[in-house]
Design an enzyme around this catalytic site. Sequence first.
Site, PDB file in Angstrom:
ATOM      1  N   GLY A  42      16.352 -25.588  24.299  1.00  0.00           N
ATOM      2  CA  GLY A  42      17.110 -26.534  25.114  1.00  0.00           C
ATOM      3  C   GLY A  42      18.545 -26.612  24.647  1.00  0.00           C
ATOM      4  O   GLY A  42      18.849 -26.396  23.467  1.00  0.00           O
ATOM      5  N   GLN A  47      26.723 -30.105  23.476  1.00  0.00           N
ATOM      6  CA  GLN A  47      26.607 -29.094  22.420  1.00  0.00           C
ATOM      7  C   GLN A  47      27.541 -27.904  22.647  1.00  0.00           C
ATOM      8  O   GLN A  47      27.750 -27.100  21.746  1.00  0.00           O
ATOM      9  CB  GLN A  47      25.171 -28.588  22.310  1.00  0.00           C
ATOM     10  N   CYS A  95      17.431 -28.624  15.892  1.00  0.00           N
ATOM     11  CA  CYS A  95      18.499 -28.711  16.890  1.00  0.00           C
ATOM     12  C   CYS A  95      19.541 -27.641  16.578  1.00  0.00           C
ATOM     13  O   CYS A  95      19.906 -27.470  15.409  1.00  0.00           O
ATOM     14  CB  CYS A  95      19.131 -30.102  16.816  1.00  0.00           C
ATOM     15  N   LEU A  96      19.990 -26.941  17.592  1.00  0.00           N
ATOM     16  CA  LEU A  96      20.991 -25.885  17.381  1.00  0.00           C
ATOM     17  C   LEU A  96      22.281 -26.447  16.792  1.00  0.00           C
ATOM     18  O   LEU A  96      23.027 -25.726  16.139  1.00  0.00           O
ATOM     19  CB  LEU A  96      21.290 -25.168  18.709  1.00  0.00           C
ATOM     20  N   HIS A 137      14.495 -34.940  23.686  1.00  0.00           N
ATOM     21  CA  HIS A 137      15.463 -34.464  22.683  1.00  0.00           C
ATOM     22  C   HIS A 137      16.814 -34.184  23.342  1.00  0.00           C
ATOM     23  O   HIS A 137      17.856 -34.631  22.862  1.00  0.00           O
ATOM     24  CB  HIS A 137      14.911 -33.204  21.999  1.00  0.00           C
ATOM     25  N   GLU A 138      16.763 -33.458  24.477  1.00  0.00           N
ATOM     26  CA  GLU A 138      18.018 -33.097  25.147  1.00  0.00           C
ATOM     27  C   GLU A 138      18.677 -34.326  25.762  1.00  0.00           C
ATOM     28  O   GLU A 138      19.901 -34.466  25.738  1.00  0.00           O
ATOM     29  CB  GLU A 138      17.772 -32.032  26.219  1.00  0.00           C
ATOM     30  N   HIS A 141      20.962 -36.221  23.548  1.00  0.00           N
ATOM     31  CA  HIS A 141      22.312 -35.655  23.377  1.00  0.00           C
ATOM     32  C   HIS A 141      23.297 -36.275  24.375  1.00  0.00           C
ATOM     33  O   HIS A 141      24.477 -36.430  24.066  1.00  0.00           O
ATOM     34  CB  HIS A 141      22.287 -34.138  23.586  1.00  0.00           C
TER      35      HIS A 141
HETATM   36 NI    NI Z   1      19.497 -30.735  19.994  1.00  0.00          NI
END
Ligand code: NI
Length: 181
Positions: A42, A47, A95-96, A137-138, A141
């Site tokens: 995701g 991000q 998380c990236l 999770h997304e 953000h």
């Molecule tokens: Ni993340």
Amino acid sequence: MYIFGQPVLRKVAEDIDPENYPNLQELIDNMFETLRRSEGVGLAAPQVGLPIRLFIVDLDVLSEDEPQYKGYLKTFINPEIVEVSEETCSMSEGCLSIPGINESVKRPSKVLVNYLDEKFEEHELWLEGFEARVFQHEYDHLDGKMFIDHLSPFRKQIIKSKLIAMTKGKFNASYKCKANR
Ligand code: NI
């Protein structure tokens, strides 16, 4: 990829006017490419430095082991969480934007969500399992939240020095990153 410490990751993102957002499809395509390259499932617009309410999910990358996710490439525009289940579950998250940290996070098991897809068609449905997990999770953000915010004070203390190092650009990632130095 914007890394922990970048202010855009802590902003509450703005709704998108889907019919009046220039090059939206191009942005979505670029985000899918970035996500594939970083081997994540995701990616939210903050991000990649954009404080707008959009995220994408690619569960197709898991389809070799989980055939039900074959072709699962979804775009979520102006998403909302309408209702959550009382039942919760814990799953390990990463998380990236926070490379190298994985922690168990407790969240509602099911969520009733509402969103526009890339064709601006509205959907409202219950998600469960891994789908519900990735959505939440997304979605975080977009409100300037990250999965580490859900951890206990004890777990936060454990990862604190890693996070401080990250804000100074000290971390390892196999993809292109933009860190605060
Ligand atoms: Ni993340």
